[in-house]
Design a protein around this motif. Structure first.
Motif, PDB file in Angstrom:
ATOM      1  N   HIS A 104     118.547  24.611  71.075  1.00  0.00           N
ATOM      2  CA  HIS A 104     118.211  23.192  70.953  1.00  0.00           C
ATOM      3  C   HIS A 104     118.724  22.390  72.162  1.00  0.00           C
ATOM      4  O   HIS A 104     118.940  21.190  72.069  1.00  0.00           O
ATOM      5  CB  HIS A 104     118.759  22.589  69.662  1.00  0.00           C
ATOM      6  CG  HIS A 104     118.267  23.281  68.431  1.00  0.00           C
ATOM      7  ND1 HIS A 104     119.008  23.375  67.282  1.00  0.00           N
ATOM      8  CD2 HIS A 104     117.101  23.917  68.168  1.00  0.00           C
ATOM      9  CE1 HIS A 104     118.334  24.041  66.362  1.00  0.00           C
ATOM     10  NE2 HIS A 104     117.161  24.376  66.885  1.00  0.00           N
ATOM     11  N   LYS A 114     115.201  19.472  76.228  1.00  0.00           N
ATOM     12  CA  LYS A 114     115.196  18.070  75.826  1.00  0.00           C
ATOM     13  C   LYS A 114     113.889  17.357  76.131  1.00  0.00           C
ATOM     14  O   LYS A 114     113.339  17.468  77.217  1.00  0.00           O
ATOM     15  CB  LYS A 114     116.336  17.330  76.544  1.00  0.00           C
ATOM     16  CG  LYS A 114     117.724  17.836  76.167  1.00  0.00           C
ATOM     17  CD  LYS A 114     118.764  17.271  77.096  1.00  0.00           C
ATOM     18  CE  LYS A 114     120.163  17.665  76.633  1.00  0.00           C
ATOM     19  NZ  LYS A 114     120.351  19.129  76.651  1.00  0.00           N
ATOM     20  N   GLY A 126     120.753  18.243  70.931  1.00  0.00           N
ATOM     21  CA  GLY A 126     120.531  18.933  69.668  1.00  0.00           C
ATOM     22  C   GLY A 126     121.728  19.738  69.214  1.00  0.00           C
ATOM     23  O   GLY A 126     122.628  20.075  70.000  1.00  0.00           O
ATOM     24  N   ALA A 180     124.140  17.027  68.016  1.00  0.00           N
ATOM     25  CA  ALA A 180     123.349  16.441  66.928  1.00  0.00           C
ATOM     26  C   ALA A 180     123.279  14.916  67.043  1.00  0.00           C
ATOM     27  O   ALA A 180     123.459  14.185  66.071  1.00  0.00           O
ATOM     28  CB  ALA A 180     123.908  16.865  65.565  1.00  0.00           C
ATOM     29  N   ARG A 195     119.455  16.901  63.868  1.00  0.00           N
ATOM     30  CA  ARG A 195     119.532  18.324  64.216  1.00  0.00           C
ATOM     31  C   ARG A 195     118.868  18.617  65.549  1.00  0.00           C
ATOM     32  O   ARG A 195     119.446  19.263  66.415  1.00  0.00           O
ATOM     33  CB  ARG A 195     118.900  19.180  63.116  1.00  0.00           C
ATOM     34  CG  ARG A 195     118.961  20.683  63.386  1.00  0.00           C
ATOM     35  CD  ARG A 195     118.440  21.456  62.193  1.00  0.00           C
ATOM     36  NE  ARG A 195     118.433  22.894  62.447  1.00  0.00           N
ATOM     37  CZ  ARG A 195     117.398  23.555  62.963  1.00  0.00           C
ATOM     38  NH1 ARG A 195     116.286  22.907  63.294  1.00  0.00           N
ATOM     39  NH2 ARG A 195     117.471  24.858  63.151  1.00  0.00           N
ATOM     40  N   ASN A 196     117.631  18.172  65.718  1.00  0.00           N
ATOM     41  CA  ASN A 196     116.931  18.422  66.970  1.00  0.00           C
ATOM     42  C   ASN A 196     115.680  17.550  67.034  1.00  0.00           C
ATOM     43  O   ASN A 196     114.670  17.866  66.412  1.00  0.00           O
ATOM     44  CB  ASN A 196     116.525  19.898  67.083  1.00  0.00           C
ATOM     45  CG  ASN A 196     115.929  20.234  68.440  1.00  0.00           C
ATOM     46  OD1 ASN A 196     116.340  19.678  69.455  1.00  0.00           O
ATOM     47  ND2 ASN A 196     114.968  21.147  68.467  1.00  0.00           N
ATOM     48  N   VAL A 237     112.597  16.317  69.186  1.00  0.00           N
ATOM     49  CA  VAL A 237     111.806  16.680  70.356  1.00  0.00           C
ATOM     50  C   VAL A 237     110.628  15.723  70.465  1.00  0.00           C
ATOM     51  O   VAL A 237     109.557  16.060  70.949  1.00  0.00           O
ATOM     52  CB  VAL A 237     111.341  18.146  70.274  1.00  0.00           C
ATOM     53  CG1 VAL A 237     110.836  18.630  71.634  1.00  0.00           C
ATOM     54  CG2 VAL A 237     112.486  19.049  69.839  1.00  0.00           C
ATOM     55  N   ASP A 276     112.444  14.767  63.614  1.00  0.00           N
ATOM     56  CA  ASP A 276     113.613  15.646  63.572  1.00  0.00           C
ATOM     57  C   ASP A 276     113.229  16.927  62.848  1.00  0.00           C
ATOM     58  O   ASP A 276     112.583  16.891  61.794  1.00  0.00           O
ATOM     59  CB  ASP A 276     114.782  14.956  62.865  1.00  0.00           C
ATOM     60  CG  ASP A 276     116.101  15.690  63.049  1.00  0.00           C
ATOM     61  OD1 ASP A 276     116.188  16.547  63.952  1.00  0.00           O
ATOM     62  OD2 ASP A 276     117.065  15.404  62.306  1.00  0.00           O
TER      63      ASP A 276
END
Length: 363
Positions: free
Chosen positions: A136, A139, A154, A168, A188-189, A191, A206
């Protein structure tokens, strides 16, 4: 980690596709049309608009950044590789004539790039203060209405509690890399994020954690209403589901819930608000989301582009804009990002096919 940077001035060569882009299988609402815009952008991920008919495209495994030049009628004229040898350069952001590129723990800038596409400038290091973890660690980046560069950090895992180390989270910084601060936590992540044109508020997708079964937890669409807001990870998922390990003693009501549950494991990535005039009026202000698709679900989910329409801050509808990348359990494409063009058409990147599609509307 690759540290060397190499720059290519040559026209990108056409990639070798396992299968051609799956145009015949794709379905859209009445009046919408989709076509291959280019199939010469291997591992295409995030896209960013220049100001002189250029779309910049980051990649992941290819380690390259592309510049796609197009004519006034939208037709692609030339594709250049403007950077190579980068570590997971998914993120691209165009600001005041300069292109910013993410490379895990580093952000680079290529100055005045759009005026030097055939002779790309030497990149300048903006910051190397980000974490080096690659889980993660790639970016999606963007500049906000405040002229700050927004950079997600992430979680370096499926599920872990490392927020006190700066993971996070979503950060923002000045264009020169100074003044970094945390905008939101418990993510969490992400994108994909964008600012709604009507009120300049920040919204983001997310990706939920894995290994809780086929139907938990859902990916999320979230709305930032105050700096430092916490969206639950790793303690609480989808606004109402405590984590079996990290959720003990936590109350989900203590965290900001998602505005919309997007579905489990759909892998919601790039999102943008549509503010063009080509699509029907009902799409004005809608969030368009690329769902990359599941990897660990018994029956696959995602592999589509969705539109979210709003009534104020509440969701009015969540409907497909492009489907057909998934037929049964067979995958023929994976949407990664969406980007409206000035003429109101919409680009969709597909890293699985190394392609970008263009969606148009004609009544």
């Amino acid at each position: 980690m690759r540290s060397a940077l190499a720059f290519s001035l040559a026209l990108s060569a056409a990639p070798a596709f396992a299968t051609p882009p799956p145009m015949a299988s794709l379905t859209l609402p009445a009046g919408f049309h989709i076509a291959v815009w280019t199939d010469q952008v291997p591992d295409a991920r995030e896209m960013a608009l220049g100001t002189k008919n250029t779309v910049f495209v980051g990649s992941r495994d290819a380690g390259k950044v592309y510049a796609v030049s197009y004519a006034a009628d939208g037709r692609v004229e030339k594709i250049r590789t403007v950077a190579s040898g980068l570590q997971l350069p998914v993120g691209v952001a165009f600001h005041n004539g300069d292109l910013y590129v993410s490379a895990v723990n580093r952000i680079y800038v290529l100055r005045d790039l759009e005026n030097h596409l055939d002779t790309p400038p030497k990149p300048e290091l903006v910051t190397d203060k980000l974490h080096t973890e690659t889980a993660h660690g790639w970016k999606f980046i963007a500049f906000g209405p405040d002229d700050k560069l927004y950079v997600p950090v992430g979680a370096p895992c499926n599920i872990c509690d490392r927020g006190d180390e700066g993971f996070a989270q979503l950060w923002r910084m000045n264009p020169d890399g100074t003044g970094a601060e945390t905008v939101a936590k418990g993510i969490r992540n992400t994108v994909g994020f964008d600012w709604r044109p009507s009120d300049k508020s920040l919204w983001f997708t997310d990706n939920g954690r894995d290994m809780l079964g086929d139907d938990l937890p859902s990916d999320e669409l979230n709305h930032v209403t105050k700096t430092g807001e916490h969206f639950g990870y790793p303690y609480c998922h989808q606004g109402d589901t405590p984590d079996p390990e990290f959720g003990k003693g936590k109350d989900c009501k203590s965290f900001t819930p998602p505005v919309l549950k997007l579905g489990a494991h759909v892998a919601a990535l790039g999102m943008r608000f549509y503010d063009g005039k080509q699509f029907p009026a009902a799409y004005r202000g809608a969030a368009i989301i690329a769902e990359h698709g599941s990897w660990n679900r018994t029956a696959k989910s995602g592999y589509r582009v969705m539109s979210v329409r709003f009534n104020g801050n509440k969701v009015a509808s969540y409907e497909p804009l492009v489907e057909g990348f998934l037929k049964g359990e067979k995958v023929s494409g994976r949407p990664a990002d969406v980007q409206p063009l000035p003429d109101g058409s919409l680009l969709i990147s597909d890293d699985d096919n190394g392609a970008i599609y263009r969606v148009t509307y004609k009544n």
